[in-house]
Design a protein around this motif. Structure first.
Motif, PDB file in Angstrom:
ATOM      1  N   UNK A   1       1.089  -1.103   0.159  1.00 45.50           N
ATOM      2  CA  UNK A   1      -0.027   0.350  -0.047  1.00 45.50           C
ATOM      3  C   UNK A   1       1.241   0.950   0.226  1.00 45.50           C
ATOM      4  N   UNK A   2       2.421   1.185   1.044  1.00 43.02           N
ATOM      5  CA  UNK A   2       2.826   2.597   0.869  1.00 43.02           C
ATOM      6  C   UNK A   2       3.914   2.959  -0.444  1.00 43.02           C
ATOM      7  N   UNK A   3       4.096   1.441  -1.470  1.00 45.44           N
ATOM      8  CA  UNK A   3       4.502   1.626  -2.365  1.00 45.44           C
ATOM      9  C   UNK A   3       3.559   1.880  -3.690  1.00 45.44           C
ATOM     10  N   UNK A   4       2.540   2.129  -3.469  1.00 39.73           N
ATOM     11  CA  UNK A   4       1.141   1.870  -4.445  1.00 39.73           C
ATOM     12  C   UNK A   4       0.868   3.781  -4.049  1.00 39.73           C
ATOM     13  N   UNK A   5       0.930   4.063  -2.552  1.00 42.39           N
ATOM     14  CA  UNK A   5       0.588   5.962  -2.935  1.00 42.39           C
ATOM     15  C   UNK A   5       1.934   6.735  -3.262  1.00 42.39           C
ATOM     16  N   UNK A   6       3.023   6.030  -2.880  1.00 39.29           N
ATOM     17  CA  UNK A   6       4.220   6.820  -2.927  1.00 39.29           C
ATOM     18  C   UNK A   6       4.690   6.751  -4.160  1.00 39.29           C
ATOM     19  N   UNK A   7       4.803   5.709  -4.957  1.00 38.53           N
ATOM     20  CA  UNK A   7       5.287   5.495  -6.519  1.00 38.53           C
ATOM     21  C   UNK A   7       4.161   6.279  -7.383  1.00 38.53           C
TER      22      UNK A   7
ATOM     23  N   UNK B   1       0.610   7.270  -6.597  1.00 38.68           N
ATOM     24  CA  UNK B   1      -0.488   8.404  -5.950  1.00 38.68           C
ATOM     25  C   UNK B   1      -1.350   7.477  -6.091  1.00 38.68           C
ATOM     26  N   UNK B   2      -1.870   6.716  -6.133  1.00 39.00           N
ATOM     27  CA  UNK B   2      -2.937   5.803  -6.110  1.00 39.00           C
ATOM     28  C   UNK B   2      -3.241   4.923  -4.428  1.00 39.00           C
ATOM     29  N   UNK B   3      -4.634   4.583  -4.771  1.00 33.29           N
ATOM     30  CA  UNK B   3      -4.958   4.365  -3.323  1.00 33.29           C
ATOM     31  C   UNK B   3      -5.028   2.788  -3.794  1.00 33.29           C
ATOM     32  N   UNK B   4      -4.745   1.569  -2.853  1.00 32.91           N
ATOM     33  CA  UNK B   4      -4.453   0.038  -2.563  1.00 32.91           C
ATOM     34  C   UNK B   4      -6.405  -0.274  -2.904  1.00 32.91           C
ATOM     35  N   UNK B   5      -6.585  -0.037  -2.091  1.00 31.44           N
ATOM     36  CA  UNK B   5      -7.793  -0.808  -1.882  1.00 31.44           C
ATOM     37  C   UNK B   5      -9.097  -0.263  -3.151  1.00 31.44           C
TER      38      UNK B   5
ATOM     39  N   UNK C   1      -1.518  -1.280 -10.519  1.00 30.00           N
ATOM     40  CA  UNK C   1      -1.404   0.643 -10.689  1.00 30.00           C
ATOM     41  C   UNK C   1      -0.226   0.744 -11.506  1.00 30.00           C
ATOM     42  N   UNK C   2       0.759  -0.421 -11.577  1.00 26.56           N
ATOM     43  CA  UNK C   2       2.296  -0.060 -12.438  1.00 26.56           C
ATOM     44  C   UNK C   2       1.597   0.063 -13.659  1.00 26.56           C
ATOM     45  N   UNK C   3       0.734  -0.299 -13.887  1.00 27.20           N
ATOM     46  CA  UNK C   3       0.007  -0.549 -15.458  1.00 27.20           C
ATOM     47  C   UNK C   3      -0.597   1.152 -15.651  1.00 27.20           C
ATOM     48  N   UNK C   4      -1.055   0.977 -14.194  1.00 24.69           N
ATOM     49  CA  UNK C   4      -2.518   1.991 -14.567  1.00 24.69           C
ATOM     50  C   UNK C   4      -1.926   3.642 -14.367  1.00 24.69           C
ATOM     51  N   UNK C   5      -0.575   3.457 -14.013  1.00 27.54           N
ATOM     52  CA  UNK C   5       1.045   4.694 -13.383  1.00 27.54           C
ATOM     53  C   UNK C   5       1.419   4.803 -15.333  1.00 27.54           C
TER      54      UNK C   5
END
Length: 262
Positions: A54-60, A62-66, A101-105
Motif C-alpha cells: 500500500x505504501x509503495x503504491x501510494x508513493x510511486x 499516487x493511488x489507493x490500493x483499496x 497500478x504499475x500498468x495504470x501509472x
C-alpha cells in the motif's frame, strides 16, 4: 513414476524445449548452488528497506490500493473459484494491486511478464490493458511433471484473452520471439526462473527494452542476491515490498531515487 522422470519424459516429447532441458542438466550437474547465491545477504538487505504494498503504491503511483479489490470484486471472486477447481497446484498469487497500478501509472500499452501459472498477475495486467486496447506478452514454461499445460492462465476470463499473447517456452526462447513483436515495454513483471544466473540474464535483457518511465517488478527477490546485485551494478534506486513473508523489488526506470540499493 517419479517427478524427475515424468519431467524428463515430458521434455523429450517437446523438441522446442530441448534447449531448456540442456540448460537444466548443466545447471543441476555443475551449478547447483546458484539458485540460492547470496540468499542471506539479499534477505537482510530486503528486510532493512521493505515497506508495505500500500505504501509503495501510494508513493510511486499516487493511488489507493483499496480501489482495485472493490472495483473488480466479481472478477476476482470468479477467478478464485477457477483456481480452486484447477487440479494442478501452481503456487500462490502475488501482489496484484502493485502490478495493476504499475500498468495504470504508465498507461501501459505493452506489458511483458515471465511466469504465468494460474494467471493471477496476467489477470491484474489485463484488467488495466483492456482500457487502452493494449497487449500482454507472457513467457511461461509448461508444468511438465503435472501435465498442466492446459491450465496455464486458467483464472483469466475469456473476454480478456484477446489482449494476451502467451509464449510457452523458457525465457531464453520466449523473449527473442516476443522482442520481434514489440520493441519496448511499459511494465515488466518477473516471476519465472528463480536461479541467480537465470534472473541476471533476463533482467539485463528486459531492462534494455523497458522504456524510460516504465516500471520493473521482480517477485521473490530474497531467493538470491540477483536483484540486489543488478540494482547495484546498474546504479538503480529501488523500493522493496514485503508481501506474504516474501520480498518484491520494484523501480521506475530513470526515476528520481527513493531508496538506494546498498
Amino acid at each position: 513414476m517419479s517427478t524427475v522422470l515424468k519431467t524428463f519424459v515430458a521434455y523429450l516429447k517437446r523438441p522446442p524445449l530441448y534447449p531448456e532441458l540442456g540448460r537444466k542438466i548443466i545447471k543441476n550437474t555443475f551449478n547447483r548452488r546458484s539458485p540460492s547465491k547470496g540468499k542471506a545477504r539479499a534477505n537482510f538487505w530486503a528486510a532493512s528497506i521493505a515497506v508495505s504494498q500500500e505504501e509503495v503504491i501510494s508513493r510511486l503511483f499516487s493511488s489507493n490500493a483499496d480501489h482495485f479489490r472493490s472495483a473488480y470484486a466479481d472478477i476476482l471472486q470468479k477467478a478464485g473459484v477457477k483456481e480452486k477447481e484447477c487440479p494442478v497446484k501452481m503456487g500462490e498469487h502475488g501482489a496484484l494491486e502493485l502490478i495493476y497500478y504499475a500498468c495504470e501509472f504508465t498507461k501501459a500499452q505493452n506489458v511483458l511478464e515471465t511466469g504465468v501459472a494460474y494467471g493471477w498477475s496476467s489477470l491484474a495486467i489485463l484488467l488495466s490493458l483492456q482500457k487502452r486496447n493494449g497487449t500482454l506478452y507472457s513467457s511461461d514454461m509448461p508444468f511438465l511433471a503435472q501435465n498442466g499445460d492446459q491450465y496455464a492462465g486458467c483464472v483469466v476470463p475469456d473476454h480478456l484473452k484477446k489482449y494476451w499473447k502467451l509464449f510457452r517456452f523458457a525465457d531464453r526462447e520466449s523473449l527473442p520471439k516476443i522482442f520481434k513483436q514489440a520493441s519496448s515495454f511499459d511494465v515488466f513483471h518477473y516471476d519465472s526462473d528463480k536461479s541467480y544466473h537465470g534472473r541476471m540474464w533476463a533482467y539485463h535483457q528486459i531492462y534494455k527494452k523497458l522504456r524510460p518511465g516504465g516500471v520493473f517488478i521482480s517477485d521473490d527477490i530474497g531467493d538470491n542476491s540477483a536483484y540486489q546485485d543488478f540494482c547495484n551494478r546498474m546504479n538503480i534506486s529501488t523500493c522493496v515490498v514485503e508481501y506474504n513473508g516474501k520480498y518484491i523489488g520494484i523501480f521506475v526506470k530513470e526515476y528520481i531515487p527513493l531508496i538506494r540499493a546498498k
